[in-house]
Scaffold this active site. Structure first.
Site, PDB file in Angstrom:
ATOM      1  N   GLY A 123     -22.985  14.985  14.982  1.00  0.00           N
ATOM      2  CA  GLY A 123     -22.897  14.079  13.855  1.00  0.00           C
ATOM      3  C   GLY A 123     -22.731  14.905  12.591  1.00  0.00           C
ATOM      4  O   GLY A 123     -23.093  16.082  12.561  1.00  0.00           O
ATOM      5  N   GLN A 170     -22.463  16.904   3.785  1.00  0.00           N
ATOM      6  CA  GLN A 170     -22.583  18.199   4.463  1.00  0.00           C
ATOM      7  C   GLN A 170     -21.321  19.044   4.315  1.00  0.00           C
ATOM      8  O   GLN A 170     -21.353  20.244   4.582  1.00  0.00           O
ATOM      9  CB  GLN A 170     -22.904  18.007   5.937  1.00  0.00           C
ATOM     10  CG  GLN A 170     -24.319  17.511   6.178  1.00  0.00           C
ATOM     11  CD  GLN A 170     -24.618  17.422   7.646  1.00  0.00           C
ATOM     12  OE1 GLN A 170     -24.337  16.418   8.286  1.00  0.00           O
ATOM     13  NE2 GLN A 170     -25.182  18.498   8.188  1.00  0.00           N
ATOM     14  N   CYS A 211     -29.993  20.726  12.599  1.00  0.00           N
ATOM     15  CA  CYS A 211     -29.026  20.223  11.631  1.00  0.00           C
ATOM     16  C   CYS A 211     -27.981  21.294  11.343  1.00  0.00           C
ATOM     17  O   CYS A 211     -28.321  22.473  11.214  1.00  0.00           O
ATOM     18  CB  CYS A 211     -29.768  19.846  10.349  1.00  0.00           C
ATOM     19  SG  CYS A 211     -28.718  19.227   9.029  1.00  0.00           S
ATOM     20  N   LEU A 212     -26.731  20.872  11.194  1.00  0.00           N
ATOM     21  CA  LEU A 212     -25.660  21.812  10.861  1.00  0.00           C
ATOM     22  C   LEU A 212     -25.899  22.470   9.499  1.00  0.00           C
ATOM     23  O   LEU A 212     -25.469  23.601   9.284  1.00  0.00           O
ATOM     24  CB  LEU A 212     -24.308  21.093  10.854  1.00  0.00           C
ATOM     25  CG  LEU A 212     -23.859  20.464  12.174  1.00  0.00           C
ATOM     26  CD1 LEU A 212     -22.532  19.729  11.990  1.00  0.00           C
ATOM     27  CD2 LEU A 212     -23.770  21.492  13.269  1.00  0.00           C
ATOM     28  N   HIS A 250     -30.654  10.362  11.536  1.00  0.00           N
ATOM     29  CA  HIS A 250     -30.432  11.690  10.954  1.00  0.00           C
ATOM     30  C   HIS A 250     -29.299  11.644   9.925  1.00  0.00           C
ATOM     31  O   HIS A 250     -29.431  12.152   8.812  1.00  0.00           O
ATOM     32  CB  HIS A 250     -30.118  12.679  12.080  1.00  0.00           C
ATOM     33  CG  HIS A 250     -29.900  14.081  11.607  1.00  0.00           C
ATOM     34  ND1 HIS A 250     -30.874  15.046  11.683  1.00  0.00           N
ATOM     35  CD2 HIS A 250     -28.813  14.680  11.054  1.00  0.00           C
ATOM     36  CE1 HIS A 250     -30.400  16.183  11.197  1.00  0.00           C
ATOM     37  NE2 HIS A 250     -29.144  15.987  10.810  1.00  0.00           N
ATOM     38  N   GLU A 251     -28.180  11.023  10.298  1.00  0.00           N
ATOM     39  CA  GLU A 251     -27.018  10.994   9.392  1.00  0.00           C
ATOM     40  C   GLU A 251     -27.266  10.089   8.191  1.00  0.00           C
ATOM     41  O   GLU A 251     -26.869  10.423   7.068  1.00  0.00           O
ATOM     42  CB  GLU A 251     -25.751  10.571  10.148  1.00  0.00           C
ATOM     43  CG  GLU A 251     -25.358  11.504  11.289  1.00  0.00           C
ATOM     44  CD  GLU A 251     -25.323  12.990  10.926  1.00  0.00           C
ATOM     45  OE1 GLU A 251     -25.038  13.334   9.764  1.00  0.00           O
ATOM     46  OE2 GLU A 251     -25.591  13.809  11.820  1.00  0.00           O
ATOM     47  N   HIS A 262     -29.197  11.886   5.651  1.00  0.00           N
ATOM     48  CA  HIS A 262     -28.331  12.739   4.824  1.00  0.00           C
ATOM     49  C   HIS A 262     -27.728  11.937   3.671  1.00  0.00           C
ATOM     50  O   HIS A 262     -27.717  12.400   2.525  1.00  0.00           O
ATOM     51  CB  HIS A 262     -27.181  13.331   5.648  1.00  0.00           C
ATOM     52  CG  HIS A 262     -27.523  14.597   6.346  1.00  0.00           C
ATOM     53  ND1 HIS A 262     -27.968  15.722   5.702  1.00  0.00           N
ATOM     54  CD2 HIS A 262     -27.462  14.921   7.667  1.00  0.00           C
ATOM     55  CE1 HIS A 262     -28.172  16.691   6.576  1.00  0.00           C
ATOM     56  NE2 HIS A 262     -27.881  16.224   7.779  1.00  0.00           N
TER      57      HIS A 262
END
Length: 168
Positions: free
Chosen positions: A45, A50, A88-89, A130-131, A134
């Site tokens: 995701g 991001q 997380c990225l 999670h997204e 963000h």
């Protein structure tokens, strides 16, 4: 073309994103770039902020490995507390147990502007939360103890310095 993934605590990750109002070619271009960035980083995701775009749009991975976009999402319901291992990225190589919900109901638009409602549980519910976090200006470390958050923050600041030197 893939964009660089922003490392926390960059300001774009700690500020709420703006609603998407233009559902034209620029949104599709952003989605394509996000998909490339996520694929390169082997993510499940990714949110627009991001990759440096403060817009309320994300790509969410399904169990079967496919992805779909959520634009201007809202969480309508949360049920059944659960604690899950999360990474997380934008916080690379960090994994911690994070409180979430096992089931969620989300309202969102697709890339054409059409509204949808989705009830999800398990992994899909996890990725959605999670997204959307963000897009609200939060990363998973915000859910951790202040000690863990501080330790991770120190490592991310060092990583940001290394990346900055590599660009010079």
């Amino acid at each position: 073309m893939a964009r660089d993934i922003v490392i926390w605590p960059h300001k774009v990750l700690t500020s709420p994103t703006k609603p998407v109002t233009d559902f034209g070619p620029s949104l599709q271009k952003l989605l394509d770039e996000m998909a490339e960035s996520m694929k390169e980083a082997e993510g499940i995701g990714i949110a627009a902020n991001q990759v440096g775009e403060p817009l309320r749009v994300a790509l969410v991975g399904r169990e079967d490995g496919t992805f779909f976009e959520i634009v201007n999402p809202q969480v309508l319901e949360k049920k059944e507390n659960v604690t899950l291992e999360e990474g997380c990225l934008s916080v690379p190589r960090e994994w911690e147990k994070c409180p979430r919900f096992h089931k969620v109901k989300v309202r969102y638009q697709d890339k054409t502007g059409e509204w949808h409602e989705l009830e999800a549980e398990g992994r899909l519910a996890h990725v959605l939360q999670h997204e959307i976090d963000h897009l609200d200006g939060h990363v998973f470390v915000d859910h951790l103890s202040s000690l863990k958050r501080t330790l991770i923050l120190d490592r991310m600041k060092k990583l940001q310095k290394v990346k900055a030197r590599q660009k010079d």
